[in-house]
Design a protein around this motif. Sequence first.
Motif, PDB file in Angstrom:
ATOM      1  N   UNK A  44       0.634   3.427   8.028  1.00 32.33           N
ATOM      2  CA  UNK A  44       0.663   2.680   6.777  1.00 32.33           C
ATOM      3  C   UNK A  44      -0.763   2.289   6.403  1.00 32.33           C
ATOM      4  N   UNK A  45      -1.118   2.467   5.134  1.00 35.12           N
ATOM      5  CA  UNK A  45      -2.401   1.993   4.622  1.00 35.12           C
ATOM      6  C   UNK A  45      -2.181   0.662   3.921  1.00 35.12           C
ATOM      7  N   UNK A  46      -2.782  -0.382   4.441  1.00 33.88           N
ATOM      8  CA  UNK A  46      -2.661  -1.723   3.868  1.00 33.88           C
ATOM      9  C   UNK A  46      -3.913  -2.040   3.062  1.00 33.88           C
ATOM     10  N   UNK A  47      -3.746  -2.509   1.846  1.00 33.78           N
ATOM     11  CA  UNK A  47      -4.885  -2.910   1.029  1.00 33.78           C
ATOM     12  C   UNK A  47      -5.386  -4.278   1.473  1.00 33.78           C
ATOM     13  N   UNK A  48      -6.561  -4.660   0.956  1.00 34.10           N
ATOM     14  CA  UNK A  48      -7.093  -5.991   1.248  1.00 34.10           C
ATOM     15  C   UNK A  48      -6.140  -7.075   0.763  1.00 34.10           C
ATOM     16  N   UNK A  49      -5.522  -6.848  -0.378  1.00 33.31           N
ATOM     17  CA  UNK A  49      -4.555  -7.820  -0.896  1.00 33.31           C
ATOM     18  C   UNK A  49      -3.335  -7.939  -0.007  1.00 33.31           C
TER      19      UNK A  49
ATOM     20  N   UNK B 289      -7.052  -0.919  -6.379  1.00 32.92           N
ATOM     21  CA  UNK B 289      -6.680  -0.429  -5.054  1.00 32.92           C
ATOM     22  C   UNK B 289      -6.555  -1.571  -4.057  1.00 32.92           C
ATOM     23  N   UNK B 290      -7.389  -2.602  -4.189  1.00 34.85           N
ATOM     24  CA  UNK B 290      -7.350  -3.716  -3.243  1.00 34.85           C
ATOM     25  C   UNK B 290      -6.261  -4.741  -3.572  1.00 34.85           C
ATOM     26  N   UNK B 291      -6.088  -5.046  -4.874  1.00 38.47           N
ATOM     27  CA  UNK B 291      -5.259  -6.191  -5.236  1.00 38.47           C
ATOM     28  C   UNK B 291      -4.190  -5.900  -6.293  1.00 38.47           C
ATOM     29  N   UNK B 292      -4.182  -4.694  -6.868  1.00 36.51           N
ATOM     30  CA  UNK B 292      -3.238  -4.422  -7.935  1.00 36.51           C
ATOM     31  C   UNK B 292      -3.707  -5.028  -9.244  1.00 36.51           C
TER      32      UNK B 292
END
Length: 395
Positions: A58-63, A390-393
């Motif tokens: 799974x790729x998790x964003x910073x957010x 990409x990080x937070x939507x």
Amino acid sequence: MKSTTPAIINDVDIAICGAGPAGQALALLLHKQGIAADRIALFDGKTSAEAEQDARTIALSAGSQQILEMAGSWPVKATPINEIHVSRRGHFGRSLINADDYAVPALGYVARYGDIIAPMQKEILRVGIRIHRPLLVSGLDEANDHVRINLHNPVTGDHSSMSANVVVQAEGGTFSDQSARTRRHDYQQTAIIAHVTSDQPLPHRAFERFTEQGPLALLPQENGYALVWCVRPDVADTLSAADDVSFKQALQKAFGNRIGQLQQISARVSYPLGLNVQTHATARTVSIGNAAQTLHPVAGQGLNLGLRDTFVLARCLSRHAHQLDHPAAILEAFIRQRQADRGITIHLTDTLARVFASTPDGSLTQSPLGLGLSVVDICNPARDVLAGHMMYGWR
């Protein structure tokens, strides 16, 4: 004397169908924001051991990392992504996004599904929220004052039920296992998943490479890279049947030599890709994550979009906890608040997927992508918009 019918007291206020990352994050956020543990219930067909042994990447964003931290389920065993390199195979144009430019510890993280679930389940147990396992939801009966959840135990064969004020569908599954929703499209693409190593790895750099067949992602993970390679079904059949040497040669040709020569390849799995969306709510039920929107993996937004769903839904439900016996307006507010982020993310991934899935190799419709990458790289505002999403939507 006029008689009155007493209001029904349901077994729980909020029932969550699906105890994956989105479902458990929602339960934890609700509890952190004031909903009593005994008024929340989760149902899942897997045992806790099965969930923690799931090796999917799974790729998790910073957010998403921030959301999991708020839920009390971070740290997670994960590899940070400090740079993202986006390019198009055989064409001019690329973009490099760096965490240092945005004053964040990492742009995102790469983790195994089981490693995300493990700290969640530990926190769920600590706060006293009940996960009913293994139980499959066989149906929902929605009435004016409750939703009855019909349950089936796949081990014993027993049937049971529970009533709730609100039911959240959080069990999405994969595209090929889902029934059609209001918006559905088969991309005629297949994702090949594996773990690879190389002799010149670039630590903490993720690669998103657009090929004529579709996106190819290499995400830094442990001692190598998690591979997500999207190709057309006939090519996927050939690659899946190939021996390791032939597969490495094909992957090396598609990706290039940025991380040197590929070395070891793990066992490969594949699954078909499609769009399947239904984001409305009824008076007492609502869907989040893959249960609301199943996306193409380009840009890795699936789970991250789902976790943003959980954050907003938890806020809506907890702020109006005294109104959960009449939740229609709360669920409508949630749908409104999620409309922009969901709409932009779905449109972005759908457009990119269709460009590569439905056009011949090297088609002119693919050409603007390279130009777009060049513009993003030299134009700071454009790169900032891309990185922010990409990080937070979309917020």
